[in-house]
Design an enzyme around this catalytic site. Structure first.
Site, mmCIF file in Angstrom:
data_model
loop_
_atom_site.group_PDB
_atom_site.id
_atom_site.type_symbol
_atom_site.label_atom_id
_atom_site.label_comp_id
_atom_site.label_asym_id
_atom_site.label_seq_id
_atom_site.Cartn_x
_atom_site.Cartn_y
_atom_site.Cartn_z
ATOM 1 N N ASN A 45 0.884 -1.679 0.015
ATOM 2 C CA ASN A 45 -0.079 0.227 -0.106
ATOM 3 C C ASN A 45 1.152 0.995 -0.021
ATOM 4 O OD1 ASN A 45 0.902 -0.495 2.764
ATOM 5 N ND2 ASN A 45 -1.102 0.380 3.686
ATOM 6 N N VAL A 46 -0.079 2.457 -0.505
ATOM 7 C CA VAL A 46 0.783 3.682 -0.660
ATOM 8 C C VAL A 46 -0.202 5.165 -0.232
ATOM 9 C CG1 VAL A 46 1.962 4.693 -2.365
ATOM 10 C CG2 VAL A 46 2.901 3.303 -2.472
ATOM 11 N N GLU A 47 0.364 4.678 1.002
ATOM 12 C CA GLU A 47 -0.625 5.958 1.314
ATOM 13 C C GLU A 47 -0.666 7.953 0.183
ATOM 14 O OE1 GLU A 47 -0.950 5.550 5.434
ATOM 15 O OE2 GLU A 47 -2.275 4.037 5.025
ATOM 16 N N GLU A 58 -3.263 -4.201 -3.397
ATOM 17 C CA GLU A 58 -3.437 -4.574 -4.744
ATOM 18 C C GLU A 58 -3.568 -3.700 -5.666
ATOM 19 O OE1 GLU A 58 -5.338 -4.527 -1.587
ATOM 20 O OE2 GLU A 58 -6.029 -6.471 -1.096
ATOM 21 N N CYS A 89 -10.033 -5.800 0.787
ATOM 22 C CA CYS A 89 -11.292 -4.360 0.557
ATOM 23 C C CYS A 89 -12.238 -5.215 -0.566
ATOM 24 C CB CYS A 89 -10.448 -3.420 0.818
ATOM 25 S SG CYS A 89 -10.119 -2.419 -0.532
ATOM 26 N N CYS A 92 -11.422 -3.866 -3.388
ATOM 27 C CA CYS A 92 -9.997 -4.853 -4.266
ATOM 28 C C CYS A 92 -10.063 -6.255 -4.559
ATOM 29 C CB CYS A 92 -8.791 -4.239 -2.972
ATOM 30 S SG CYS A 92 -7.491 -3.235 -3.254
HETATM 31 N N1 THU Z 1 -5.742 -1.609 2.546
HETATM 32 C C1 THU Z 1 -5.058 -2.239 1.099
HETATM 33 O O1 THU Z 1 -3.383 -1.872 0.826
HETATM 34 N N2 THU Z 1 -5.507 -3.022 1.265
HETATM 35 C C2 THU Z 1 -6.501 -3.823 1.311
HETATM 36 O O2 THU Z 1 -7.386 -4.993 0.473
HETATM 37 C C3 THU Z 1 -7.069 -2.722 2.458
HETATM 38 C C4 THU Z 1 -6.896 -1.833 2.994
HETATM 39 C C5 THU Z 1 -4.209 -0.608 3.281
HETATM 40 C C6 THU Z 1 -4.757 0.974 2.441
HETATM 41 C C7 THU Z 1 -4.563 2.103 3.867
HETATM 42 O O3 THU Z 1 -2.897 2.217 3.848
HETATM 43 C C8 THU Z 1 -4.366 0.663 4.611
HETATM 44 O O4 THU Z 1 -4.369 -0.658 4.337
HETATM 45 C C9 THU Z 1 -5.494 1.182 6.037
HETATM 46 O O5 THU Z 1 -6.527 1.149 5.645
#
Ligand code: THU
Length: 137
Positions: A45-47, A58, A89, A92
């Protein structure tokens, strides 16, 4: 396919998770998948300071799939910052569905499931087909 090495996939997911950029949630995620040609793709994940712009792990995985040669996803694992299995999620699950073989396997919190188990009656490309008929359902 019965010869999926889930340990290898989980290790790849953990390695991806360790590269996550998650300064806002501090919730690191890594995902890895086996592709039809046998290679493994992964993502983290990249915020973003604009929180809603955040890319889930994903998203990176699907980008890796296409950048590294295409194909379809056969088996998928997602982990949190502790290496525990994480459910993708809802958004995704939709993203994965588009790039998965029919019946793609996922390691889930309730065991090995299929993409159809976790996204039943999914909307997908064939719903956009102009020639769509009731036989396709
Ligand atoms: N996140 C994912 O990378 N994939 C998922 O399927 C669920 C959530 C990440 C997004 C965010 O950076 C962090 O989890 C908290 O929601």
């Amino acid at each position: 396919m019965t010869d999926i090495d889930w340990d290898v996939l989980r290790t790849a997911a953990v390695e991806a998770m360790e590269r996550a950029y998650a300064p806002y949630s501090r919730f690191k995620v890594g995902a890895a998948a086996l592709v039809t040609d046998g290679r493994i793709v992964s993502g983290c994940n990249v915020e973003n300071a604009s929180y809603g712009v955040t890319l889930c792990a994903e998203c990176g995985l699907v980008s890796d799939l296409h950048m590294s040669g295409g194909g379809s996803l056969v088996a998928f694992v997602c982990v949190d910052g502790e290496g525990r299995t994480l459910m993708p999620c809802g958004r995704c699950r939709q993203l994965l569905y588009e790039h998965a073989i029919p019946g793609m396997l996922l390691e889930t919190v309730s065991g090995i499931r299929t993409i159809d188990d976790v996204l039943p009656d999914a909307f997908g490309p064939r719903d956009l087909a102009p020639e769509r008929t009731t036989e396709m359902t």
